[in-house]
Design a protein around this motif. Structure first.
Motif, PDB file in Angstrom:
ATOM      1  N   TYR A   1       0.862  -1.181   0.000  1.00  0.00           N
ATOM      2  CA  TYR A   1       0.000   0.000   0.000  1.00  0.00           C
ATOM      3  C   TYR A   1       0.900   1.233   0.000  1.00  0.00           C
ATOM      4  N   ALA A   2       0.311   2.398  -0.193  1.00  0.00           N
ATOM      5  CA  ALA A   2       1.095   3.631  -0.308  1.00  0.00           C
ATOM      6  C   ALA A   2       1.914   3.892   0.961  1.00  0.00           C
ATOM      7  N   LYS A   3       3.185   4.250   0.774  1.00  0.00           N
ATOM      8  CA  LYS A   3       4.070   4.515   1.914  1.00  0.00           C
ATOM      9  C   LYS A   3       4.988   5.690   1.602  1.00  0.00           C
ATOM     10  N   TYR A   4       5.290   6.464   2.651  1.00  0.00           N
ATOM     11  CA  TYR A   4       6.379   7.428   2.533  1.00  0.00           C
ATOM     12  C   TYR A   4       7.679   6.653   2.314  1.00  0.00           C
ATOM     13  N   PHE A   5       8.623   7.274   1.611  1.00  0.00           N
ATOM     14  CA  PHE A   5       9.871   6.585   1.296  1.00  0.00           C
ATOM     15  C   PHE A   5      10.593   6.108   2.550  1.00  0.00           C
ATOM     16  N   HIS A   6      10.587   6.916   3.624  1.00  0.00           N
ATOM     17  CA  HIS A   6      11.307   6.522   4.832  1.00  0.00           C
ATOM     18  C   HIS A   6      10.641   5.353   5.556  1.00  0.00           C
ATOM     19  N   GLU A   7       9.404   5.019   5.171  1.00  0.00           N
ATOM     20  CA  GLU A   7       8.701   3.894   5.783  1.00  0.00           C
ATOM     21  C   GLU A   7       8.973   2.571   5.065  1.00  0.00           C
TER      22      GLU A   7
ATOM     23  N   SER B   1       4.821   0.745 -16.426  1.00  0.00           N
ATOM     24  CA  SER B   1       3.697   1.166 -15.595  1.00  0.00           C
ATOM     25  C   SER B   1       3.352   2.620 -15.896  1.00  0.00           C
ATOM     26  N   GLY B   2       2.053   2.906 -15.836  1.00  0.00           N
ATOM     27  CA  GLY B   2       1.622   4.288 -15.964  1.00  0.00           C
ATOM     28  C   GLY B   2       2.216   5.168 -14.882  1.00  0.00           C
ATOM     29  N   ALA B   3       2.614   4.541 -13.750  1.00  0.00           N
ATOM     30  CA  ALA B   3       3.246   5.287 -12.659  1.00  0.00           C
ATOM     31  C   ALA B   3       4.558   5.911 -13.096  1.00  0.00           C
ATOM     32  N   ALA B   4       5.165   5.348 -14.142  1.00  0.00           N
ATOM     33  CA  ALA B   4       6.447   5.867 -14.617  1.00  0.00           C
ATOM     34  C   ALA B   4       6.323   6.661 -15.899  1.00  0.00           C
ATOM     35  N   ALA B   5       5.387   6.293 -16.764  1.00  0.00           N
ATOM     36  CA  ALA B   5       5.363   6.867 -18.108  1.00  0.00           C
ATOM     37  C   ALA B   5       4.205   7.821 -18.376  1.00  0.00           C
ATOM     38  N   LEU B   6       3.055   7.622 -17.723  1.00  0.00           N
ATOM     39  CA  LEU B   6       1.881   8.433 -18.036  1.00  0.00           C
ATOM     40  C   LEU B   6       1.555   9.476 -16.976  1.00  0.00           C
ATOM     41  N   ILE B   7       1.992   9.208 -15.756  1.00  0.00           N
ATOM     42  CA  ILE B   7       1.641  10.085 -14.639  1.00  0.00           C
ATOM     43  C   ILE B   7       2.854  10.948 -14.281  1.00  0.00           C
ATOM     44  N   PRO B   8       2.677  12.264 -14.133  1.00  0.00           N
ATOM     45  CA  PRO B   8       3.815  13.164 -13.880  1.00  0.00           C
ATOM     46  C   PRO B   8       4.650  12.759 -12.664  1.00  0.00           C
ATOM     47  N   SER B   9       4.001  12.377 -11.577  1.00  0.00           N
ATOM     48  CA  SER B   9       4.710  11.893 -10.397  1.00  0.00           C
ATOM     49  C   SER B   9       3.814  10.899  -9.675  1.00  0.00           C
ATOM     50  N   TYR B  10       4.434   9.985  -8.956  1.00  0.00           N
ATOM     51  CA  TYR B  10       3.655   8.946  -8.274  1.00  0.00           C
ATOM     52  C   TYR B  10       4.113   8.874  -6.828  1.00  0.00           C
ATOM     53  N   PRO B  11       3.701   9.845  -6.003  1.00  0.00           N
ATOM     54  CA  PRO B  11       4.155   9.896  -4.615  1.00  0.00           C
ATOM     55  C   PRO B  11       3.685   8.684  -3.824  1.00  0.00           C
ATOM     56  N   PHE B  12       4.480   8.318  -2.816  1.00  0.00           N
ATOM     57  CA  PHE B  12       4.187   7.205  -1.911  1.00  0.00           C
ATOM     58  C   PHE B  12       4.406   5.843  -2.570  1.00  0.00           C
ATOM     59  N   TYR B  13       4.859   5.845  -3.822  1.00  0.00           N
ATOM     60  CA  TYR B  13       5.286   4.626  -4.519  1.00  0.00           C
ATOM     61  C   TYR B  13       6.600   4.925  -5.251  1.00  0.00           C
TER      62      TYR B  13
ATOM     63  N   ILE C   1      -2.127  12.823  -4.472  1.00  0.00           N
ATOM     64  CA  ILE C   1      -1.674  12.780  -3.077  1.00  0.00           C
ATOM     65  C   ILE C   1      -2.823  12.381  -2.161  1.00  0.00           C
ATOM     66  N   LYS C   2      -3.986  12.997  -2.356  1.00  0.00           N
ATOM     67  CA  LYS C   2      -5.145  12.657  -1.528  1.00  0.00           C
ATOM     68  C   LYS C   2      -5.529  11.192  -1.680  1.00  0.00           C
ATOM     69  N   ARG C   3      -5.515  10.704  -2.923  1.00  0.00           N
ATOM     70  CA  ARG C   3      -5.883   9.309  -3.177  1.00  0.00           C
ATOM     71  C   ARG C   3      -4.891   8.353  -2.511  1.00  0.00           C
ATOM     72  N   CYS C   4      -3.595   8.643  -2.654  1.00  0.00           N
ATOM     73  CA  CYS C   4      -2.569   7.770  -2.080  1.00  0.00           C
ATOM     74  C   CYS C   4      -2.597   7.784  -0.556  1.00  0.00           C
ATOM     75  N   LEU C   5      -2.883   8.933   0.036  1.00  0.00           N
ATOM     76  CA  LEU C   5      -2.979   9.009   1.504  1.00  0.00           C
ATOM     77  C   LEU C   5      -4.163   8.202   2.018  1.00  0.00           C
ATOM     78  N   GLN C   6      -5.243   8.156   1.260  1.00  0.00           N
ATOM     79  CA  GLN C   6      -6.377   7.316   1.635  1.00  0.00           C
ATOM     80  C   GLN C   6      -5.999   5.836   1.584  1.00  0.00           C
ATOM     81  N   ILE C   7      -5.244   5.446   0.536  1.00  0.00           N
ATOM     82  CA  ILE C   7      -4.776   4.065   0.427  1.00  0.00           C
ATOM     83  C   ILE C   7      -3.847   3.731   1.586  1.00  0.00           C
ATOM     84  N   ARG C   8      -2.964   4.686   1.935  1.00  0.00           N
ATOM     85  CA  ARG C   8      -2.039   4.476   3.050  1.00  0.00           C
ATOM     86  C   ARG C   8      -2.794   4.289   4.357  1.00  0.00           C
TER      87      ARG C   8
END
Length: 318
Positions: A144-150, A191-203, A299-306
């Motif tokens: 699930y979504a995580k901060y990098f330090h986690e 993955s769209g996380a790398a090629a289609l989406i400008p940034s993919y925070p928490f992943y 960011i809001k979506r990923c924080l909900q997943i986290r």
């Protein structure tokens, strides 16, 4: 004559704007027609022309399993590579029950373990076989979504080892087989996380690993296209698999079977593609939005997943 007179009477700057606007409209219409042709009219290539055998990594579930069935349907024999021998046997039995003429070989390989030993077994298995297609599907993401330090050390190592090292070394092991015959197709799952989406925070590590896969693929495409090897990075967005934790398919969420069927139609064409057309539509919409707008939403979506993931972890510890 009246039209010509009208245009001659207009200031130069207005004529320039009109010309630029016309060019933009024509480019948009051409792009729209080209996309319609690619997604709905362009025929898929005969995959057997690459060779009679196909290799699929990670074929025991999700997209990889769907790829294996689709390839068998098209008359190709299979080399299936996965870490769980019981699941491998189950998939083999399922494929043989439906496509009895399909020859299947299996290689047990733990992509999070000794990759070099697994690669050695792949080389031994494919010796003498006419390997036409390699689908590097094995991969992993965050639970699930995580901060990098986690991100703990095991997860960090596995994300890089499976997505980067595994894809690289399996490709290096299979490529000489194709070069001997000057025919072959290599499909790397991006993955769209790398090629289609400008940034993919928490992943961040997953997105970084898939960015490597994308660039690695595009470089190989240029290196080997004159040698008869088609190398392609496929960029899906959401697919209903265990890795994405999405249970049901919908218009924007492809089923594994729906994705694999669309994906094989694109083999042998672009160096990078998004085969499932609703995903391509979603990518177009995202690219048209200001980056800050999509970033805020993501960011809001990923924080909900986290939040849900942390809650699930806490319940397991109780």
């Amino acid at each position: 004559m009246e039209i010509c007179t009208y245009f001659k009477s207009q200031p130069t700057w207005l004529l320039v704007l009109f010309a630029l606007g016309s060019i933009s409209i024509l480019k948009f219409v051409f792009s729209l027609l080209r996309s319609f042709y690619i997604y709905f009219l362009r025929p898929g290539k005969n995959l057997r022309r690459y060779g009679s055998w196909a290799i699929v990594t990670g074929p025991t579930d999700g997209i990889g399993k769907a790829f294996a069935f689709q390839l068998a349907q098209k008359g190709l024999n299979l080399v299936l590579v996965a870490r769980n021998p019981d699941k491998l046997n189950d998939v083999c039995d399922s494929i043989r029950s439906k496509y009895s003429n399909t020859q299947i070989k299996t290689v047990v390989m733990d992509f999070s373990g000794d990759i070099d030993e697994g690669v050695r077994r792949i080389k031994e298995t494919i010796e003498g076989l006419e390997i036409g297609i390699l689908i590097n599907n094995a991969g992993m993401s965050y639970p699930y979504a995580k901060y990098f330090h986690e991100v703990d050390e095991d997860l960090l190592n596995n994300l890089i080892k499976i997505n980067v090292e595994g894809t690289t070394k399996v490709t290096q092991a299979v490529l000489p087989n194709m070069l001997q015959r000057k025919r072959g197709a290599i499909i790397n799952m991006g993955s769209g996380a790398a090629a289609l989406i400008p940034s993919y925070p928490f992943y961040s590590v997953y997105a970084g690993a898939k960015t490597y896969v994308d660039q690695f693929t595009r470089c190989l495409h240029v290196e080997y296209k004159k040698s008869g090897i088609d190398v392609q990075c496929q960029v899906p967005l959401y697919v209903a698999t265990k890795m994405t934790s999405i249970r049901r398919a919908s218009f924007l969420v492809a089923s594994p079977e729906g994705y694999a069927k669309a994906a094989l139609r694109f083999v042998g064409y672009e160096a990078r593609c998004t085969p499932y057309w609703p995903h391509a539509l979603m990518g177009f919409v995202v690219s048209a939005l200001p980056e800050s707008v999509f970033e805020s939403f993501n960011i809001k979506r990923c924080l909900q997943i986290r939040k849900k993931g942390l809650l699930k972890d806490s319940r397991k510890k109780e």
